[in-house]
Design a protein around this motif. Structure first.
Motif, PDB file in Angstrom:
ATOM      1  N   PRO A  45     -21.164  49.104  89.096  1.00 30.56           N
ATOM      2  CA  PRO A  45     -21.915  49.083  87.909  1.00 30.56           C
ATOM      3  C   PRO A  45     -21.190  49.295  86.566  1.00 30.56           C
ATOM      4  CG  PRO A  45     -21.688  51.384  88.921  1.00 30.56           C
ATOM      5  CD  PRO A  45     -21.132  50.394  89.959  1.00 30.56           C
ATOM      6  N   ALA A  46     -21.737  48.878  85.581  1.00 28.44           N
ATOM      7  CA  ALA A  46     -21.152  48.887  84.104  1.00 28.44           C
ATOM      8  C   ALA A  46     -21.734  50.418  83.689  1.00 28.44           C
ATOM      9  CB  ALA A  46     -21.442  47.831  83.255  1.00 28.44           C
ATOM     10  N   ALA A  47     -20.794  51.346  83.423  1.00 22.23           N
ATOM     11  CA  ALA A  47     -21.347  52.623  82.964  1.00 22.23           C
ATOM     12  C   ALA A  47     -21.439  52.951  81.572  1.00 22.23           C
ATOM     13  CB  ALA A  47     -20.363  53.510  83.763  1.00 22.23           C
ATOM     14  N   HIS A  48     -22.251  53.766  81.127  1.00 21.72           N
ATOM     15  CA  HIS A  48     -22.396  53.996  79.695  1.00 21.72           C
ATOM     16  C   HIS A  48     -21.287  54.984  79.356  1.00 21.72           C
ATOM     17  CE1 HIS A  48     -23.969  55.986  76.098  1.00 21.72           C
ATOM     18  NE2 HIS A  48     -24.776  54.943  76.129  1.00 21.72           N
ATOM     19  N   ASP A  49     -20.666  54.654  78.119  1.00 27.56           N
ATOM     20  CA  ASP A  49     -19.239  55.181  77.692  1.00 27.56           C
ATOM     21  C   ASP A  49     -19.624  56.996  77.591  1.00 27.56           C
ATOM     22  OD1 ASP A  49     -17.861  53.007  77.810  1.00 27.56           O
ATOM     23  OD2 ASP A  49     -18.463  52.777  75.410  1.00 27.56           O
ATOM     24  N   ASP A  50     -20.771  57.300  77.217  1.00 35.10           N
ATOM     25  CA  ASP A  50     -21.111  58.636  77.043  1.00 35.10           C
ATOM     26  C   ASP A  50     -21.545  59.308  78.302  1.00 35.10           C
ATOM     27  OD1 ASP A  50     -20.117  58.681  74.657  1.00 35.10           O
ATOM     28  OD2 ASP A  50     -21.805  58.070  73.590  1.00 35.10           O
ATOM     29  N   THR A  51     -22.779  58.968  78.990  1.00 34.48           N
ATOM     30  CA  THR A  51     -23.397  59.545  80.060  1.00 34.48           C
ATOM     31  C   THR A  51     -22.825  59.305  81.377  1.00 34.48           C
ATOM     32  OG1 THR A  51     -25.079  57.701  80.055  1.00 34.48           O
ATOM     33  CG2 THR A  51     -25.628  59.570  78.625  1.00 34.48           C
ATOM     34  N   GLY A  52     -22.239  58.091  81.483  1.00 35.52           N
ATOM     35  CA  GLY A  52     -21.600  57.519  82.743  1.00 35.52           C
ATOM     36  C   GLY A  52     -22.722  56.874  83.626  1.00 35.52           C
ATOM     37  N   ALA A  53     -23.990  56.907  83.121  1.00 38.18           N
ATOM     38  CA  ALA A  53     -25.208  56.159  83.857  1.00 38.18           C
ATOM     39  C   ALA A  53     -24.851  54.812  83.774  1.00 38.18           C
ATOM     40  CB  ALA A  53     -26.348  56.547  83.204  1.00 38.18           C
ATOM     41  N   PRO A  54     -25.398  54.040  84.828  1.00 42.95           N
ATOM     42  CA  PRO A  54     -25.438  52.529  84.967  1.00 42.95           C
ATOM     43  C   PRO A  54     -26.215  51.918  83.811  1.00 42.95           C
ATOM     44  CG  PRO A  54     -26.014  53.421  87.002  1.00 42.95           C
ATOM     45  CD  PRO A  54     -25.952  54.612  86.092  1.00 42.95           C
ATOM     46  N   VAL A  55     -25.582  50.850  83.294  1.00 36.24           N
ATOM     47  CA  VAL A  55     -26.098  50.015  82.133  1.00 36.24           C
ATOM     48  C   VAL A  55     -26.335  48.871  82.553  1.00 36.24           C
ATOM     49  CG1 VAL A  55     -25.853  49.148  79.737  1.00 36.24           C
ATOM     50  CG2 VAL A  55     -24.649  51.329  80.235  1.00 36.24           C
ATOM     51  N   ALA A  56     -27.778  48.249  82.049  1.00 36.42           N
ATOM     52  CA  ALA A  56     -28.106  46.930  82.767  1.00 36.42           C
ATOM     53  C   ALA A  56     -27.239  45.907  82.159  1.00 36.42           C
ATOM     54  CB  ALA A  56     -29.759  46.836  82.150  1.00 36.42           C
TER      55      ALA A  56
END
Length: 438
Positions: A45-56
């Motif tokens: 997955p591509a992760a959000h820079d701040d939250t680390g959650a997967p980004v669509a």
């Protein structure tokens, strides 16, 4: 992203995929086995820079597939997409796979063609993807399953229904050109993967060890076709027209195409060759019995054959060359070796007639769309008029509504395409093997 969080996201993705499979199988029962045969490959997955959650990732919006039935799933996209929409894309990708869009693609890589004009081939692949989508979405809409926003729909574009991808390509070209002049795009850029155009993507390395074998795919296609026909006959469900046609074609008993091709061509030629007439070119062997009179001899008519060769971009030169050798060999067997043949190459228009002695002497020219109406009109307009016209085509073309003046034999290459009811038709495999070889 920690290993625990990564596993948690992957588990959440698999739960959504399982729910999407059930939704798709329920909405199109005749495709249930195909939906469950898809092999999900979950990508990094591509992760959000701040939250680390997967980004669509918009690149994976269509849940692209490859020809081995691997379905590539980007976690951020899967978690952000409704389950019903994921199921819709599963049915869509099954359509590309089962109907062989990759093998039919004019943009698929071919030896010696990929080095030059790569951007142009990319544009061709994009248009083919849209045309293949249009072919499929007719049937999905028929199931009362409207597609996600931005997908190609023949009804929304005002195009005729129930056509093949090959027929939709020139229609979409015209529409795109007209809309481009007004500053609008025809549709969003949606990439369905190599399952539609045969061009491998870099992310497919992740699925290189999985998927279905060629035998698995063949058995699966037969079971899908049997399920579609069975549902139609039993009346349990209404199978869309496109899937019915595919299923009936897929289950049609196979025959020795060489034997059938030989029989059909010999039948057409022998009708003419069996006719006899009188000729003064050679005196009769009984001339001595006639005092002062030179009687004519009996001669056998020599059948005149014209070849019309589909040289559009959807038919490969290698297949045509091998099939031409087969056809001319049969003609030589009936009409005699070394005879001159007339041949036309035709895409959207016929090219100048070629007079040759061997199949290898035919220069294959063309590469655009296909219109066999023009090729047959040119063939029957020749003088002397041919007794038999042999057409080599994949059948993704329009045909004359009425039977031409000459007898017509259509060598229909591949699984798709169609031929008119007034022609004698022989279905030929897309990969024509060397006679006696593999």
């Amino acid at each position: 992203m920690t290993a625990d969080r990564s596993r948690a996201y992957e588990e959440a993705v698999r739960v959504r995929l399982a729910a999407a499979r059930l939704w798709a199988a329920h909405r199109a029962p005749y495709l249930a086995s195909a939906v469950f045969a898809l092999n999900p490959v979950i990508l990094e997955p591509a992760a959000h820079d701040d939250t680390g959650a997967p980004v669509a990732d918009p690149e994976f919006r269509a849940f692209p597939a490859d020809t081995r039935w691997n379905l590539y799933v980007e976690p951020g996209t899967a978690l952000a997409t409704p389950v019903e929409e994921i199921g819709w894309w599963m049915l869509h990708q099954v359509g590309h796979l089962v109907r062989g869009h990759a093998s039919r693609s004019p943009a698929r890589p071919r030896p010696g063609r990929e080095a030059a004009g790569a951007p142009a081939r990319g544009e061709e692949a994009h248009r083919w993807n849209q045309a293949a989508d249009a072919e499929l979405n007719d049937d999905v809409v028929a199931e009362d399953l409207p597609g996600p926003a931005g997908v190609i729909s023949p009804a929304e574009l005002g195009l005729p229904a129930h056509r093949t991808a090959e027929e939709y390509v020139p229609m979409l070209d015209v529409l795109a050109e007209a809309m481009g002049r007004g500053g609008q795009a025809l549709a969003e850029a949606i990439d369905c993967g190599s399952a539609v155009d045969g061009r491998e993507r870099t992310y497919e390395d992740a699925g290189s060890a999985g998927g279905l074998t060629r035998l698995d795919r063949d058995l699966l296609e037969r079971s899908i076709a049997a399920a579609a026909v069975r549902d139609r006959i039993s009346g349990r469900g209404e199978v869309p027209a496109g899937w019915r046609r595919w299923a009936e074609e897929r289950l049609r008993p196979s025959v020795n195409w060489r034997a059938r091709l030989g029989a059909v061509i010999r039948s057409g030629l022998s009708t003419v060759a069996g006719q006899v007439d009188f000729s003064y070119r050679r005196p009769s062997r009984r001339a001595g019995a006639y005092a002062g009179v030179v009687p004519p001899s009996m001669v056998r008519a020599v059948p005149d054959t014209v070849l019309v060769v589909d040289t559009s971009g959807s038919v490969t030169g290698d297949v045509l060359n091998r099939l031409l050798a087969e056809v001319t060999g049969i003609i030589d067997g009936v009409a005699g070796p070394g005879r001159r043949l007339r041949a036309f190459c035709c895409d959207v228009r016929p090219y100048p007639v070629q007079v040759v002695r061997r199949a290898g002497d035919i220069a294959l020219t063309g590469g655009g769309g296909t219109d066999m109406r023009a090729g047959l009109a040119a063939a029957t307009a020749l003088r002397p008029r041919p007794d038999l016209v042999v057409v080599l085509t994949d059948g993704r073309t329009a045909w004359p509504e009425r039977r031409p003046a000459a007898r017509v034999v259509v060598c229909l290459i591949g699984e798709g395409g169609h031929a008119p009811g007034w022609a004698s038709v022989v279905r030929v495999p897309a990969r024509v093997p060397v006679k006696g070889g593999a």
